[in-house]
Design an enzyme around this catalytic site. Structure first.
Site, PDB file in Angstrom:
ATOM      1  CD  GLU A  18      -2.986  -1.175   0.368  1.00 44.37           C
ATOM      2  OE1 GLU A  18      -3.157  -0.174  -0.345  1.00 44.37           O
ATOM      3  OE2 GLU A  18      -3.718  -2.173   0.301  1.00 44.37           O
ATOM      4  CD  GLU A  34       2.856  10.222  -1.193  1.00 45.66           C
ATOM      5  OE1 GLU A  34       3.940   9.635  -1.040  1.00 45.66           O
ATOM      6  OE2 GLU A  34       1.760   9.742  -0.831  1.00 45.66           O
TER       7      GLU A  34
HETATM    8  P1  NAD Z   1       8.720   4.453   4.445  1.00 47.23           P
HETATM    9  O1  NAD Z   1       8.687   3.630   3.217  1.00 47.23           O
HETATM   10  O2  NAD Z   1       9.883   5.349   4.656  1.00 47.23           O
HETATM   11  O3  NAD Z   1       8.630   3.532   5.744  1.00 47.23           O
HETATM   12  C1  NAD Z   1       7.555   2.642   5.971  1.00 47.23           C
HETATM   13  C2  NAD Z   1       8.009   1.510   6.854  1.00 47.23           C
HETATM   14  O4  NAD Z   1       8.962   0.719   6.167  1.00 47.23           O
HETATM   15  C3  NAD Z   1       8.700   1.944   8.146  1.00 47.23           C
HETATM   16  O5  NAD Z   1       8.290   1.079   9.180  1.00 47.23           O
HETATM   17  C4  NAD Z   1      10.174   1.744   7.834  1.00 47.23           C
HETATM   18  O6  NAD Z   1      10.951   1.510   8.970  1.00 47.23           O
HETATM   19  C5  NAD Z   1      10.116   0.517   6.948  1.00 47.23           C
HETATM   20  N1  NAD Z   1      11.226   0.335   6.005  1.00 47.23           N
HETATM   21  C6  NAD Z   1      11.861   1.285   5.303  1.00 47.23           C
HETATM   22  N2  NAD Z   1      12.795   0.711   4.500  1.00 47.23           N
HETATM   23  C7  NAD Z   1      12.716  -0.620   4.699  1.00 47.23           C
HETATM   24  C8  NAD Z   1      13.407  -1.750   4.162  1.00 47.23           C
HETATM   25  N3  NAD Z   1      14.367  -1.623   3.251  1.00 47.23           N
HETATM   26  N4  NAD Z   1      13.051  -2.984   4.573  1.00 47.23           N
HETATM   27  C9  NAD Z   1      12.078  -3.145   5.478  1.00 47.23           C
HETATM   28  N5  NAD Z   1      11.402  -2.112   6.036  1.00 47.23           N
HETATM   29  C10 NAD Z   1      11.713  -0.868   5.650  1.00 47.23           C
HETATM   30  O7  NAD Z   1       7.354   5.292   4.445  1.00 47.23           O
HETATM   31  P2  NAD Z   1       6.896   6.405   5.490  1.00 47.23           P
HETATM   32  O8  NAD Z   1       7.645   7.672   5.231  1.00 47.23           O
HETATM   33  O9  NAD Z   1       6.884   5.841   6.862  1.00 47.23           O
HETATM   34  O10 NAD Z   1       5.363   6.604   5.088  1.00 47.23           O
HETATM   35  C11 NAD Z   1       4.893   7.556   4.195  1.00 47.23           C
HETATM   36  C12 NAD Z   1       4.466   6.901   2.910  1.00 47.23           C
HETATM   37  O11 NAD Z   1       3.493   5.898   3.178  1.00 47.23           O
HETATM   38  C13 NAD Z   1       3.803   7.844   1.917  1.00 47.23           C
HETATM   39  O12 NAD Z   1       4.307   7.622   0.632  1.00 47.23           O
HETATM   40  C14 NAD Z   1       2.336   7.446   1.979  1.00 47.23           C
HETATM   41  O13 NAD Z   1       1.610   7.727   0.811  1.00 47.23           O
HETATM   42  C15 NAD Z   1       2.432   5.990   2.241  1.00 47.23           C
HETATM   43  N6  NAD Z   1       1.189   5.486   2.820  1.00 47.23           N
HETATM   44  C16 NAD Z   1       0.401   4.678   2.057  1.00 47.23           C
HETATM   45  C17 NAD Z   1      -0.806   4.210   2.553  1.00 47.23           C
HETATM   46  C18 NAD Z   1      -1.692   3.318   1.739  1.00 47.23           C
HETATM   47  O14 NAD Z   1      -2.516   2.645   2.323  1.00 47.23           O
HETATM   48  N7  NAD Z   1      -1.573   3.288   0.424  1.00 47.23           N
HETATM   49  C19 NAD Z   1      -1.209   4.573   3.843  1.00 47.23           C
HETATM   50  C20 NAD Z   1      -0.371   5.390   4.605  1.00 47.23           C
HETATM   51  C21 NAD Z   1       0.831   5.835   4.086  1.00 47.23           C
END
Ligand code: NAD
Length: 492
Positions: free
Chosen positions: A250, A385
């Protein structure tokens, strides 16, 4: 200062390295809790606990009805603890208490719904085209699933995964965002209290590369359910592909909110402002591109500016606040960078456009609700975004033009349409390339309705009845009722 422990194998533990990290309140700017800083050793420990719970013991021998009962008990406990869970989320992500309370208040429904579904997963007897053969299907849980979540709606994102996945009989390791981990540990207390056997739900805390990646790469993990950025999703998809693990991703969006000249403009103004300013724009479905029909462009923009300019920033704990702080310093900088990019690209800033240091903003990282006109869909501000309270307004001529502009995006998470014409609403819902289309409403979600993105906004869906099948595998079982096995060299 609160000191949290992780929840692994039914025990409250420090990280094996003994290291911890601090979590900060985005409004006060102060650290308020410490959390264990997990690494690969903790990931291994959590997966082992989840694997044990999956293979044998109480969980493995429970009937689906008993699992459903446990899920409903957990729902009840969440309902009894809304205040503490919501306040913990606000302390971590700075979103409005009113919003987090609303979200947490809704979480029990996920457990009631999927708890109810647990014992309604039925295989089928197939009218097979072979003689003397009885064939049926059965559904089986996948095994250990890893849930990795973003910081904007920590518990909601976790529950979207855990409720259907547990109903299906899997076990979980949950890794919440390093910015907002505390509520997952408060939630784990309720999992324990509900009586889930040890190891069924484990929560590890720490950073993506340190503990997230080892979880994703672990050979005993069967599925990764991820909510986060497009870049994070790509990395996880690549890693999962190496071991052919299942994924649900997601991801982000650049969702269009489209206002036609026949819309009720007052309603549309509220929907547009709610779609981008609520949650300080830190929502995946943010309606960050506003497409307005040329014939009403100026009138609508005036109405919008008048309404949006009244939004009150301040302490997210106060019921009078409408726009809270940005959750992380990285996100704050990113939003300000995009505002600068938009100005450089020639967009006209009609509202906000800068950080706020007003007294009511305390030490929080605040960005003023920002509205740009004169945006062209090819500009970066219309394609990338921002994840903040920044709205780009793009004019369009007619339906075909609106569809073309709306779909001219790498993303396809959500879309809004404002019109009083039934024909137009249905046409747009068919033509828009988005996983969710809202007509005369925006940003509605339910455990009952599928949620997921088209194009780069994701892979797979959460919510709705089908969500449980994303945590099940299908087996066909064949019985021969013939007395004699036929000629082995002829496939019958
Ligand atoms: P992010 O990708 O930086 O981090 C998300 C999660 O992934 C965190 O727990 C992080 O620690 C983990 N992570 C990061 N790199 C990883 C790796 N290599 N391996 C395993 N885990 C890893 O995202 P963010 O900044 O926390 O969230 C914001 C983003 O989330 C925005 O782009 C937003 O649109 C999206 N989002 C999507 C939805 C949806 O349902 N489509 C809902 C909420 C947020």
């Amino acid at each position: 200062m609160k000191n949290y422990k992780m929840y692994i194998g039914g025990e409250w533990v420090e990280s094996l390295s003994g290291e911890s990290f601090e979590t900060k309140n985005p409004f006060t700017g102060e650290a308020w809790a410490t959390l264990p800083r997990g690494n690969a050793d903790d990931a291994n420990r959590a997966v082992a606990a989840a694997q044990r719970a999956f293979e044998d013991g109480e969980w493995a021998s429970m009937t689906a009805s008993q699992r459903g009962q446990l899920l409903r008990r957990l729902g009840d406990l969440i309902a009894d603890n809304v205040d503490v869970l919501a306040k913990t989320e606000v302390a971590d992500n700075g979103k409005l208490l009113a919003e987090m309370r609303g979200q947490v208040n809704y979480l029990p429904q996920y457990f009631y719904y999927f708890g109810g579904l647990a014992d309604k997963v039925e295989g089928g007897v197939l009218p097979i085209d072979k003689k003397d053969t009885f064939t049926f299907t059965r559904y089986e849980p996948l095994g250990v699933c890893v849930a990795i979540t973003a910081w904007n709606s920590p518990l909601l994102l976790a529950v979207n995964k855990l409720a259907p996945g547990l109903a299906a009989g899997n076990t979980f390791v949950l890794k919440p965002s390093e910015f907002t981990s505390a509520s997952a540990l408060e939630f784990a207390k309720l999992v324990e209290k509900a009586g889930f056997p040890a190891g069924v739900v484990n929560v590890v805390t720490g950073f993506g590369l340190e503990v997230g990646e080892p979880l994703v790469n672990h050979p005993d993990v069967q599925k990764i359910a991820f909510t986060g950025s497009e870049m994070g999703g790509q990395k996880i998809y690549e890693a999962a592909a190496r071991n052919l693990k299942k994924v649900t991703l997601e991801l982000g969006g650049k969702s269009p909110n489209i206002v036609f000249d026949d819309a009720n403009l007052d309603n549309a103004v509220k929907g547009v402002v709610g779609g981008i300013m609520a949650a300080t724009g830190q929502t995946c479905v943010a309606g960050s591109r506003l497409l307005v029909q040329e014939s009403i462009h100026d009138e609508f923009v005036d109405k919008l500016l008048a309404f949006a300019s009244t939004a009150k920033m301040g302490d997210p704990m106060l019921s009078t606040t409408q726009v809270g702080p940005v959750t992380t310093p990285q996100q704050y900088q990113k939003i300000l960078d995009y505002i600068a990019i938009a100005k450089d690209e020639g967009a006209i800033c009609r509202l906000g456009g800068k950080a706020s240091t007003a007294p009511e903003c305390g030490n929080g990282l605040f960005v003023e609700p920002t509205i740009f006109t004169g945006v062209h869909n090819k500009m970066r501000i219309a394609q990338e975004e921002v994840f903040g309270p920044v709205l780009s307004i793009i004019p369009f001529k007619d339906e075909a033009d609106a569809i073309r502009i709306a779909n001219d995006s790498l993303y396809g998470l959500a879309a809004g349409v404002w019109t009083q014409s039934m024909r137009r609403g249905l046409l747009m819902s068919e033509k828009l390339q988005a996983g969710m289309v809202w007509v005369n409403m925006y940003r509605a979600v339910s455990y009952m309705a599928p949620f997921g993105g088209y194009k780069r906004s994701g892979v797979g869906h959460e919510n709705g009845q089908d969500a449980i099948y994303a945590y099940l595998k299908t087996k066909s079982v064949w019985f021969s009722t013939a007395l004699h096995t036929p000629d082995p060299f002829v496939l019958g």
